[in-house]
Motif scaffolding. Structure first.
Motif, PDB file in Angstrom:
ATOM      1  N   ILE A 191      -6.084  -7.616  20.338  1.00 39.76           N
ATOM      2  CA  ILE A 191      -6.269  -7.174  21.713  1.00 39.76           C
ATOM      3  C   ILE A 191      -6.754  -8.267  22.898  1.00 39.76           C
ATOM      4  CG2 ILE A 191      -8.244  -5.018  22.833  1.00 39.76           C
ATOM      5  CD1 ILE A 191      -6.523  -3.656  21.332  1.00 39.76           C
ATOM      6  N   ASN A 192      -5.911  -7.932  24.265  1.00 44.19           N
ATOM      7  CA  ASN A 192      -6.340  -8.701  24.905  1.00 44.19           C
ATOM      8  C   ASN A 192      -5.863 -10.218  25.077  1.00 44.19           C
ATOM      9  OD1 ASN A 192      -6.505  -6.476  26.976  1.00 44.19           O
ATOM     10  ND2 ASN A 192      -8.002  -6.160  26.549  1.00 44.19           N
ATOM     11  N   GLY A 193      -5.150 -10.323  23.704  1.00 42.38           N
ATOM     12  CA  GLY A 193      -5.043 -11.533  23.209  1.00 42.38           C
ATOM     13  C   GLY A 193      -6.223 -12.627  22.677  1.00 42.38           C
ATOM     14  N   LYS A 194      -7.194 -11.456  22.082  1.00 40.59           N
ATOM     15  CA  LYS A 194      -7.572 -11.635  20.942  1.00 40.59           C
ATOM     16  C   LYS A 194      -7.669 -11.263  19.924  1.00 40.59           C
ATOM     17  CE  LYS A 194     -11.779 -11.189  24.044  1.00 40.59           C
ATOM     18  NZ  LYS A 194     -12.625 -10.753  24.817  1.00 40.59           N
ATOM     19  N   LEU A 195      -7.069 -11.839  18.772  1.00 40.31           N
ATOM     20  CA  LEU A 195      -6.908 -11.116  17.599  1.00 40.31           C
ATOM     21  C   LEU A 195      -9.002 -10.835  16.413  1.00 40.31           C
ATOM     22  CD1 LEU A 195      -5.765 -11.189  14.741  1.00 40.31           C
ATOM     23  CD2 LEU A 195      -6.194 -13.763  14.113  1.00 40.31           C
ATOM     24  N   MET A 196      -8.174  -9.627  16.818  1.00 40.38           N
ATOM     25  CA  MET A 196      -9.870  -8.660  16.110  1.00 40.38           C
ATOM     26  C   MET A 196      -9.713  -8.412  14.923  1.00 40.38           C
ATOM     27  SD  MET A 196     -10.707  -7.162  19.264  1.00 40.38           S
ATOM     28  CE  MET A 196     -10.780  -9.048  19.155  1.00 40.38           C
ATOM     29  N   ALA A 197      -8.785  -8.807  13.943  1.00 42.30           N
ATOM     30  CA  ALA A 197      -9.042  -8.391  12.544  1.00 42.30           C
ATOM     31  C   ALA A 197      -7.444  -9.307  11.237  1.00 42.30           C
ATOM     32  CB  ALA A 197      -8.856  -6.567  12.344  1.00 42.30           C
ATOM     33  N   ILE A 198      -7.413  -9.536  10.336  1.00 43.96           N
ATOM     34  CA  ILE A 198      -6.480  -9.931   9.356  1.00 43.96           C
ATOM     35  C   ILE A 198      -5.914  -8.958   8.994  1.00 43.96           C
ATOM     36  CG2 ILE A 198      -6.413 -11.631   7.835  1.00 43.96           C
ATOM     37  CD1 ILE A 198      -7.186 -13.076  10.251  1.00 43.96           C
ATOM     38  N   PRO A 199      -4.698  -8.932   9.045  1.00 44.76           N
ATOM     39  CA  PRO A 199      -3.996  -7.967   7.899  1.00 44.76           C
ATOM     40  C   PRO A 199      -4.277  -8.223   6.553  1.00 44.76           C
ATOM     41  CG  PRO A 199      -2.305  -9.139   9.286  1.00 44.76           C
ATOM     42  CD  PRO A 199      -3.569  -9.171   9.445  1.00 44.76           C
ATOM     43  N   ILE A 200      -5.294  -7.007   5.365  1.00 46.00           N
ATOM     44  CA  ILE A 200      -4.469  -7.401   4.183  1.00 46.00           C
ATOM     45  C   ILE A 200      -3.440  -6.689   3.060  1.00 46.00           C
ATOM     46  CG2 ILE A 200      -6.164  -6.953   2.092  1.00 46.00           C
ATOM     47  CD1 ILE A 200      -8.213  -5.653   3.870  1.00 46.00           C
ATOM     48  N   SER A 201      -2.583  -6.169   3.510  1.00 47.10           N
ATOM     49  CA  SER A 201      -1.650  -6.141   2.878  1.00 47.10           C
ATOM     50  C   SER A 201      -0.630  -4.328   3.873  1.00 47.10           C
ATOM     51  CB  SER A 201      -2.384  -5.009   1.414  1.00 47.10           C
ATOM     52  OG  SER A 201      -3.021  -4.280   1.692  1.00 47.10           O
ATOM     53  N   LEU A 202      -0.197  -4.338   3.230  1.00 47.76           N
ATOM     54  CA  LEU A 202       1.542  -3.846   4.278  1.00 47.76           C
ATOM     55  C   LEU A 202       1.746  -2.351   3.234  1.00 47.76           C
ATOM     56  CD1 LEU A 202       3.764  -5.955   4.941  1.00 47.76           C
ATOM     57  CD2 LEU A 202       2.367  -4.686   6.420  1.00 47.76           C
ATOM     58  N   THR A 203       1.079  -1.019   2.747  1.00 43.65           N
ATOM     59  CA  THR A 203       1.458  -0.134   1.912  1.00 43.65           C
ATOM     60  C   THR A 203       2.088   1.746   2.720  1.00 43.65           C
ATOM     61  OG1 THR A 203      -0.038   1.568   1.174  1.00 43.65           O
ATOM     62  CG2 THR A 203      -0.966   1.637   3.353  1.00 43.65           C
ATOM     63  N   GLY A 204       2.419   1.939   2.333  1.00 39.43           N
ATOM     64  CA  GLY A 204       3.271   3.341   2.139  1.00 39.43           C
ATOM     65  C   GLY A 204       2.665   3.981   0.778  1.00 39.43           C
ATOM     66  N   ARG A 205       3.334   5.583   1.779  1.00 43.82           N
ATOM     67  CA  ARG A 205       3.074   6.523   0.595  1.00 43.82           C
ATOM     68  C   ARG A 205       4.243   7.227  -0.463  1.00 43.82           C
ATOM     69  NH1 ARG A 205      -1.518  11.358   1.537  1.00 43.82           N
ATOM     70  NH2 ARG A 205      -3.437   9.789   2.555  1.00 43.82           N
ATOM     71  N   LEU A 206       3.582   7.253  -1.530  1.00 42.51           N
ATOM     72  CA  LEU A 206       5.222   7.633  -2.702  1.00 42.51           C
ATOM     73  C   LEU A 206       4.339   9.236  -3.438  1.00 42.51           C
ATOM     74  CD1 LEU A 206       5.648   4.821  -5.193  1.00 42.51           C
ATOM     75  CD2 LEU A 206       3.322   4.466  -3.853  1.00 42.51           C
ATOM     76  N   PHE A 207       5.340   9.558  -4.209  1.00 44.39           N
ATOM     77  CA  PHE A 207       4.736  10.539  -5.709  1.00 44.39           C
ATOM     78  C   PHE A 207       4.960   9.930  -6.804  1.00 44.39           C
ATOM     79  CE2 PHE A 207       7.597  12.018  -2.052  1.00 44.39           C
ATOM     80  CZ  PHE A 207       6.967  13.055  -1.992  1.00 44.39           C
ATOM     81  N   TYR A 208       3.084  10.381  -6.979  1.00 51.55           N
ATOM     82  CA  TYR A 208       2.777  10.073  -8.408  1.00 51.55           C
ATOM     83  C   TYR A 208       2.816  11.245  -9.049  1.00 51.55           C
ATOM     84  CZ  TYR A 208       0.739   5.782  -6.425  1.00 51.55           C
ATOM     85  OH  TYR A 208       1.017   4.256  -5.541  1.00 51.55           O
ATOM     86  N   TRP A 209       3.525  11.423 -10.461  1.00 50.93           N
ATOM     87  CA  TRP A 209       3.809  12.418 -11.074  1.00 50.93           C
ATOM     88  C   TRP A 209       2.631  12.666 -12.296  1.00 50.93           C
ATOM     89  CZ3 TRP A 209       5.068  15.939  -7.790  1.00 50.93           C
ATOM     90  CH2 TRP A 209       6.027  15.496  -6.677  1.00 50.93           C
ATOM     91  N   ASN A 210       1.925  13.746 -13.081  1.00 48.93           N
ATOM     92  CA  ASN A 210       1.978  13.914 -14.380  1.00 48.93           C
ATOM     93  C   ASN A 210       2.671  14.324 -15.163  1.00 48.93           C
ATOM     94  OD1 ASN A 210       0.724  15.123 -16.737  1.00 48.93           O
ATOM     95  ND2 ASN A 210      -1.444  15.020 -15.738  1.00 48.93           N
ATOM     96  N   LYS A 211       3.572  13.533 -16.305  1.00 46.93           N
ATOM     97  CA  LYS A 211       4.339  13.949 -16.671  1.00 46.93           C
ATOM     98  C   LYS A 211       4.856  14.602 -18.331  1.00 46.93           C
ATOM     99  CE  LYS A 211       8.687  12.173 -18.880  1.00 46.93           C
ATOM    100  NZ  LYS A 211       8.656  12.887 -20.360  1.00 46.93           N
ATOM    101  N   THR A 212       3.239  14.995 -18.777  1.00 50.53           N
ATOM    102  CA  THR A 212       2.767  16.059 -19.940  1.00 50.53           C
ATOM    103  C   THR A 212       2.414  17.361 -18.680  1.00 50.53           C
ATOM    104  OG1 THR A 212       1.348  13.539 -20.407  1.00 50.53           O
ATOM    105  CG2 THR A 212       0.977  15.678 -21.108  1.00 50.53           C
ATOM    106  N   THR A 213       2.449  17.421 -17.869  1.00 49.31           N
ATOM    107  CA  THR A 213       2.419  18.845 -17.543  1.00 49.31           C
ATOM    108  C   THR A 213       3.483  19.199 -17.094  1.00 49.31           C
ATOM    109  OG1 THR A 213      -0.251  18.256 -16.536  1.00 49.31           O
ATOM    110  CG2 THR A 213       1.427  20.301 -15.973  1.00 49.31           C
ATOM    111  N   PHE A 214       4.357  18.256 -16.410  1.00 43.32           N
ATOM    112  CA  PHE A 214       5.705  18.967 -16.324  1.00 43.32           C
ATOM    113  C   PHE A 214       6.674  18.916 -17.644  1.00 43.32           C
ATOM    114  CE2 PHE A 214       5.568  17.032 -12.170  1.00 43.32           C
ATOM    115  CZ  PHE A 214       6.035  17.888 -11.240  1.00 43.32           C
ATOM    116  N   ASP A 215       6.322  18.269 -18.658  1.00 45.52           N
ATOM    117  CA  ASP A 215       7.240  18.226 -20.418  1.00 45.52           C
ATOM    118  C   ASP A 215       6.345  19.910 -20.898  1.00 45.52           C
ATOM    119  OD1 ASP A 215       7.988  16.016 -19.669  1.00 45.52           O
ATOM    120  OD2 ASP A 215       7.156  15.344 -21.079  1.00 45.52           O
ATOM    121  N   GLU A 216       5.261  19.558 -20.250  1.00 47.19           N
ATOM    122  CA  GLU A 216       5.081  21.688 -20.722  1.00 47.19           C
ATOM    123  C   GLU A 216       5.276  22.625 -20.594  1.00 47.19           C
ATOM    124  OE1 GLU A 216       0.117  20.586 -20.161  1.00 47.19           O
ATOM    125  OE2 GLU A 216       0.414  19.251 -21.838  1.00 47.19           O
TER     126      GLU A 216
END
Length: 457
Positions: free
Chosen positions: A158-183
Motif C-alpha cells: 500500500i503506497n509502496g509499503k509492504l503491509m504483510a507477508i503472504p503465507i500460502s496460496l489457496t483455492g477451493r475444491l470438493f471433499y466427499w464422504n465416500k461412505t455415504t455415497f456408497d450407502e
C-alpha cells in the motif's frame, strides 16, 4: 451501503471479549502471563541469538484456525520462546466464524495483537492507506523477503509499503464422504448431470441427507466457480465486474435449482444445525451432509472431523475432482492469508523475528508444516520437501487446485462489507434467495450494484 466504520462499532464488545486467550504452551483460556512465565522457566535456554543481558519483551500474536493449527502454532511459538528466552509470546486464537468482525475494530484502533494472521483482503480494507501495519520492507534484515514471489509481495503493498507477508496460496475444491455415497448407491459427482442425479438419490434415500452443503459465503464462491466454468472469464478484472446482471441472475437461478433438486440444504436448514462452521456440523461429521466445497488448507480439519465421528466411525474421506459445468476450468486461487505486524507495536524487531521464524526458519517451518497450506516461502518448501514433512492430503489438495483453477481472486472479493457474517452482502443475498424473499433477478441486481460500489470505493 453503510460505511465500514458503523459496522465496526457494532462489534466493539465482541472485539473486546471474543478472543480465546492463551500463552503459547498452555491451555486455552488460561491466564497468559503466568502460564508463559512458568513454561519459559521450565524450557528456556541461552542461545547465541539471545543472552541474559537482553531486556525481557512481551508480544501478542493472534490467528484463527482449527484445532490442529492451534496446536502446531503453539508448539512453534514455544520453540521460538526457547530460542529467544527474553521474548514472551502471548497467543490469542479462535475459529474463523466472526473472527474478522472481532479483529477489525481492534486493528483500526491500534489495540490489536503485535503479530496478526490476516485475510488476503485485510491489507486493503484495514491498512488506512498504509498506517495500520508496519512497513516490512524496513525489516528485510530480519525477515528474508527474497524467499517470497515478488508479485505476491506486490499484492501486499500500500503506497509502496509492504503491509504483510503472504503465507500460502489457496483455492477451493470438493471433499466427499465416500461412505455415504456408497450407502446411497450413487457415484461421487463429476459433472452437472451426476450432481443432480446425486440429489435425487439422496432424497429418495433419506430427506435429511444431502450430497453437498454450502453456507452463504460458500454459495457465492460456488456460483462464481459455476459462471467461470461456463463463460471462461475472471469475476473481476482491473477493478470492474466482468459479469452482467443477466449472467449473475443465471448463476443465482442455478443455486435455486440446487436447492430444488435436493443437492444442497436450504440456508435455514444449515443455520438450524446450530454449528459455527460446516466442518463442525454434526451432519457432516455423521455423514448426512456428504460433500463440502472448502479451502485446500482446510482439508485436515474437515477430514479429521468426519473421521472422528462417534456415531458413524470408519467413514472414508475423499478429495474429489473438480465438477465440470462447462468447457472452462472454473475456480480461483488467492493468497490464503498473510502475517502482518501492527504499526504501533513497541517491539517491531521481536515481532519481525517471530514472523521470520514461522515462515523461513527450519524449526518453525517444520512444526507448522502445512497447517496454513503449502508455503509461499521457497525456503519453507525446500525444508518440507527435504525432510518429507507435510500433510499428504494438504499437498494433494493444493496440487489439484493449482493444477486446475485458471482464475485469480480479486482482493476485494473478501471485502468485509461483502463477506461479513451476518451483515455482509453475500449473506443477505443468498439468505433471502434461499428463503424465497427475493427472486434471482432481484438478487443479481443487488449483488452487482453492491459489488460495483465496493470496487469503486
Amino acid at each position: 451501503m453503510k460505511k465500514r466504520t458503523k459496522q465496526m462499532i457494532s462489534f466493539s464488545i465482541a472485539a473486546a471479549m471474543g478472543l480465546s486467550l492463551t500463552a503459547c504452551g498452555g491451555k486455552q483460556a488460561e491466564a497468559p502471563q503466568t502460564t508463559a512465565a512458568e513454561t519459559k522457566a521450565e524450557g528456556a535456554q541461552e542461545t547465541t541469538e539471545a543472552t541474559a543481558s537482553e531486556e525481557p519483551v512481551t508480544i501478542r500474536f493472534c490467528w484463527w484456525g482449527g484445532d490442529s493449527r492451534h496446536a502446531a502454532t503453539e508448539k512453534a511459538v514455544q520453540a521460538f520462546m526457547e530460542k529467544y528466552p527474553h521474548i514472551t509470546v502471548e497467543c490469542e486464537y479462535g475459529a474463523w466464524t466472526g473472527w474478522e468482525e472481532k479483529q477489525s475494530l481492534s486493528i483500526l484502533s491500534g489495540d490489536c495483537a503485535d503479530v496478526l494472521q490476516i485475510g488476503s483482503n485485510w491489507v486493503h480494507d484495514y491498512s488506512k492507506g498504509g498506517e495500520s501495519f508496519l512497513d516490512l520492507y524496513q525489516y528485510s534484515d530480519i525477515i528474508d523477503l527474497t524467499q517470497f514471489p515478488e508479485d505476491k509481495l506486490k499484492e501486499d503493498e500500500i503506497n509502496g509499503k509492504l503491509m504483510a507477508i503472504p503465507i500460502s496460496l489457496t483455492g477451493r475444491l470438493f471433499y466427499w464422504n465416500k461412505t455415504t455415497f456408497d450407502e446411497v448407491g450413487v457415484p461421487i459427482p463429476t459433472d452437472e448431470e451426476s450432481l443432480m442425479a446425486a440429489g435425487a438419490a439422496f432424497k429418495a434415500y433419506n430427506e435429511d441427507y444431502y450430497p453437498l452443503a454450502l453456507g452463504e459465503y460458500d454459495r457465492m464462491i460456488f456460483m462464481v466457480y459455476y459462471l467461470e466454468s461456463k463463460y471462461g472469464k475472471d469475476w473481476v478484472t482491473d477493478g470492474k465486474m466482468n459479469y452482467t446482471e443477466a449472467e449473475v441472475q443465471e448463476g443465482l437461478e442455478f443455486m435455486n435449482k440446487l436447492e430444488a433438486e435436493h443437492v444442497i440444504p436450504s440456508v435455514a436448514t444449515i443455520n438450524g444445525d446450530m454449528s459455527d462452521s460446516l466442518d463442525k456440523n454434526a451432519k457432516w461429521i455423521d455423514g448426512k451432509y456428504a460433500g463440502l466445497m472448502e479451502w485446500d488448507s482446510a482439508v485436515t480439519k474437515v477430514k479429521d472431523a468426519m473421521e472422528g465421528s462417534v456415531n458413524k466411525p470408519n467413514q472414508e474421506f475423499v478429495i474429489g475432482d473438480f465438477i465440470k459445468f462447462g468447457e472452462y476450468q472454473g475456480g480461483f486461487t488467492k493468497r490464503s492469508m498473510d502475517f502482518a505486524i501492527k504499526s504501533s507495536t513497541e517491539h517491531p524487531k521481536e515481532a519481525a523475528m517471530l514472523v521470520n521464524f514461522l515462515l523461513n526458519e527450519p524449526e518453525g517451518v517444520e512444526i507448522c508444516s502445512t497447517e496454513r497450506g503449502i508455503p509461499c516461502s521457497k525456503a519453507a518448501i525446500s525444508i518440507l520437501d527435504e525432510k518429507g514433512i507435510g500433510d499428504s492430503f494438504v499437498k494433494e489438495a493444493n496440487a489439484k487446485v493449482l493444477g486446475y483453477s485458471q482464475f485469480s481472486q480479486d482482493p476485494q472479493f473478501d471485502n468485509s462489507e461483502l463477506k461479513a457474517n451476518p451483515d455482509g452482502l453475500y449473506y443477505k443475498v443468498f439468505g433471502t434467495l434461499s428463503s424465497g424473499d427475493i427472486t434471482p433477478e432481484e438478487g443479481a441486481k443487488t449483488l452487482c450494484e453492491g459489488i460495483t460500489e465496493i470496487l469503486e470505493q
